[in-house]
Structures are given as structure tokens and as C-alpha cells.
Scaffold this motif. Structure first.
Motif: not given
Length: 418
Positions: A108, A111, A116-117, A125, A128-129, A134, A302
Motif C-alpha cells: 500500500t 502504491a 497506482w489507483d 486493480q 492485484v488487490k 495491493y 504480476s
């Protein structure tokens, strides 16, 4: 996978660290991945060089095997032994399952610092969340439903890349009559499943694909449409050469490059092979989506950051995460890999026509609700359910099993796997 992952993680001392925690140590990261072929290897080398430029020590841990099944076994063994790698190439539901088992760190802080958002599509998203945090870093976006074709070979029978499955069959018949292999294919289960899901998308359409392969709707799985899918798969089996069993996907790509075969159905990692060989899109090869109703099958690689001890490893994870989603690496990596960036603000100037088409089609599919996760490549399904699909698809492809029997087995297998 869920139960096994929990058991594995119970054998590990869970250390309360985050990949973004500050550290004074030199960054270090053991990276477990399965990018071992030409274009993939160049892509990994680019990340290694960027990591080294930041003072990092990269410990390379490649596992050959193309689709990642071999790597998954290595990862389970490593976690069971209490020695997880710092960063692991992993994707789709597998990320969620390892996170649920408590095996992954929290990205986080990185990110948030890099917004990143703001630069990742919501669909990415969601991959990978875990519970809003994250736990992995997306490297790229691959499109799975591609046809790669040798235009000179197609021209020998007066054909272009087919736009319907009827045209595909007609072109393949002409190629066979001319003594040319229509479809370059590797007889590995994940490759059989790749062809299968593109046929599901093309024969059934996006709504059917979603019901059957994502929602696991039993009526869809047992339908006449699915019988038609297996009918087409039987035709596809007749278009491959006798030596296909066990062939790696990149060797099938090489067959198209050399003119030994006309087409290959494979994700756009195949383009990395063409690029590594110096081939030019639109000249030496042609890319086109497999026939469908404007669907787009998504695959995304990822790196998940596993809980590790040691300030050097924690710092290494933070540096890796920052580098992986940086605009410079996203451009460099995806130019080598044949994929497109996961983030949406990377300049397009250096990307070729195939990549730009992929970018445009992904945006259109996202807006139109036809952007779908790949089953074969562990985005829509993973674990036992994915395995059930693959087992039936490859059993049918490699035998004289009827389409009705394949559908009956598929319904039974999916019920048992859930």
C-alpha cells in the motif's frame, strides 16, 4: 489451492513486514519466474538491469515450463520449507488465494506514493488487490485471443487471416491440400486450453464465455453451443502436424516464422519471439484477433511479494515494486515481451501496430463489457476448476472422444471441482 495454501503458510513463520517498509540495507530480491524463452528472457533482463542500477542484488530463480504450472509446484515446495522467494510471478485468483492464506506482504505505501489507483484500470486493480490493499504488482496486459500468421504462406493459397471460424476451416483445408501445416501447435495441456477458450469465445460469444468459463453456469456448460465448440476443436485437431505432442509454444511460433506452418493461436507473448528474431509486423508476420464478437481475453502477469525476513529483502521488494510499475520499465518491458503496459499513461510511440491494436481493443472491450479474464491462463479460474477445464479439453483434443461425451465429462468435472 486454498486449503493447501493455508497449510503451507502454517509452516512458515509469518513476519510482520511490508514490502514498502523503510530499510537501510542494500536491496536484495530472489525472483521466481517462468520467463525463459527469447523475448521473455530479454524482458526479465531489462528488469534485472534496472534493479541493479538501483544498487540491488537480483537472485534469479527461473523455472522453465511456459504456462507456469511447474513454477507453481516449486513455489508450494518453497513455502512449505519456510523459504519463500521475495517476489514471485503469479496471477489471477492465485494472488487472492495466497493473500487469503496470509502469505503476501502489503504494498500500500508504494502504491499510494505512486498513485497506482489513477493509472491502473479497475479490472487490473481487482486482480492485484486483496481486501482493498495491493499485494502484487501488475507487469503487463496480454491478449490471449490472437492469430499469428505468415502472410507469404497464406498467399500461397490465396488467403488472408480468417475473420470467422468458417473461414478458418476453409483456409485450413486449402493449406492442407497444398501440403502446408495450417496450425502450428504445441501439444501441452495449457496450449490445448488456450485454443479451446478462443473457440468458446468465437463460437459462443462473450456472454456465453462469461456464463460457461467464468460463472460456471451448468446450463451453458452442457449446452448445444458447447457441443459446437468441441466440434470445432475436433477440426482444429486435424489441422496440426503429427509431431505436435510435447512441443513448447515458442517452437510452434518458430514454425510460423520459418514458413513451416501458416498460423498459430497464442497470446501476444508470441510477438516477443518474432521481435527477438528481427521480424517486422505487417511484413514478416500478421496479427489478428481470433474470430469473436469483439471480445478480448485478458491475461496479466504480476509479481506478488511474499512475506520475507531481513531488511535487505524488504527493501528489495519495495524497489522492485516501484520499478515494475514505473512508466520507463513498463515501456521497456512490454516492448520486449510483446504485451502492452498495465498502466494506461505509457507513451505509445515505440509500440508497433499489433500492440496499439491491443491497447485500443482493450479500452473498447472495457467500455463495452466484453473484457474477459482468460481461463487457460489463470485469470478467470485457477486451481481445481481450471484443471478440470484443461483436463477435458486436452483429453478430447488427443483422442476420438465425441463432442457429446466431452460436454458430459466437462459438466461432471466442473461440478466436482467447485
Amino acid at each position: 489451492m486454498k486449503t493447501f495454501a493455508r497449510a503451507l503458510c502454517g509452516a512458515v513463520s509469518m513476519i510482520a513486514v511490508t514490502a514498502a517498509a523503510p530499510a537501510l540495507a542494500e536491496p536484495k530480491a530472489e525472483v521466481l519466474h517462468y520467463w525463459t524463452s527469447g523475448g521473455e528472457a530479454k524482458a526479465v533482463q531489462a528488469l534485472q538491469e534496472a534493479f541493479a542500477a538501483r544498487g540491488g542484488e537480483w537472485v534469479d530463480a527461473p523455472v522453465a515450463g511456459g504456462g507456469g504450472d511447474a513454477q507453481a509446484a516449486v513455489l508450494r515446495a518453497r513455502v512449505l520449507a519456510g523459504d519463500p522467494p521475495a517476489a514471485v510471478q503469479i496471477k489471477g485468483p492465485n494472488i487472492q488465494e495466497w493473500a487469503e492464506a496470509g502469505a503476501l506482504g502489503d504494498l500500500t505505501a508504494v502504491a499510494t506514493a505512486q498513485d497506482w489507483d489513477k493509472v491502473l484500470p479497475e479490472a487490473i486493480q481487482n486482480i492485484v488487490k486483496y481486501e482493498g490493499k495491493y499485494v502484487a504488482v501488475p507487469v503487463n496486459v496480454h491478449r490471449v485471443d490472437w492469430i499469428w500468421a505468415n502472410p507469404e504462406v497464406l498467399a500461397k493459397v490465396g488467403a488472408e487471416v480468417p475473420t470467422t471460424w468458417e473461414e478458418f476451416n476453409e483456409t485450413a483445408d486449402k493449406l492442407q491440400a497444398a501440403g502446408i501445416i495450417p496450425l502450428a501447435h504445441g501439444g501441452q495441456p495449457w496450449q490445448d486450453a488456450t485454443v479451446f477458450e478462443t473457440v468458446v469465445l468465437g463460437i459462443g460469444g462473450t456472454d456465453f464465455y462469461r456464463k460457461a468459463l467464468v460463472e460456471l453456469d451448468m446450463d451453458a456448460l452442457g449446452s448445444d453451443t458447447m457441443i459446437a465448440v468441441f466440434d470445432q476443436m475436433r477440426k482444429m485437431r486435424g489441422y496440426v502436424d503429427p509431431d505436435f505432442p510435447g512441443r513448447d509454444w515458442n517452437l510452434a511460433t518458430a514454425m510460423v516464422m520459418r514458413g513451416e506452418a501458416a498460423m498459430q493461436i497464442m497470446g501476444d507473448w508470441a510477438k516477443g519471439e518474432f521481435a527477438a528474431a528481427g521480424k517486422v509486423p505487417g511484413v514478416d508476420y500478421v496479427c489478428a484477433s481470433t474470430p469473436s464478437d469483439n471480445g478480448y481475453l485478458l491475461n496479466s502477469d504480476s509479481f506478488a511479494m511474499f512475506n520475507v525476513s531481513g531488511d535487505d529483502n524488504v527493501e528489495g521488494q519495495a524497489v522492485l515494486a516501484e520499478l515494475i510499475l514505473g512508466t520507463e520499465f513498463q515501456e521497456t518491458f512490454n516492448l520486449f515481451k510483446g504485451s502492452i503496459p498495465a498502466r494506461t499513461d505509457v507513451p505509445r510511440a515505440e509500440f508497433d501496430d499489433c500492440a496499439i491494436k491491443s491497447m485500443d481493443d482493450m479500452v473498447a472491450a472495457a467500455e463495452g463489457g466484453t473484457l474477459l479474464g482468460s481461463m487457460a491462463h489463470e485469470i478467470a479460474q485457477a486451481g481445481a476448476v481450471r484443471g478440470a477445464f484443461i483436463d477435458v479439453a486436452t483429453a478430447h483434443f488427443n483422442s476420438d472422444m465425441s463432442s457429446q461425451d466431452a460436454v458430459d465429462q466437462l459438466v461432471k468435472a466442473i461440478k466436482l471441482a467447485q
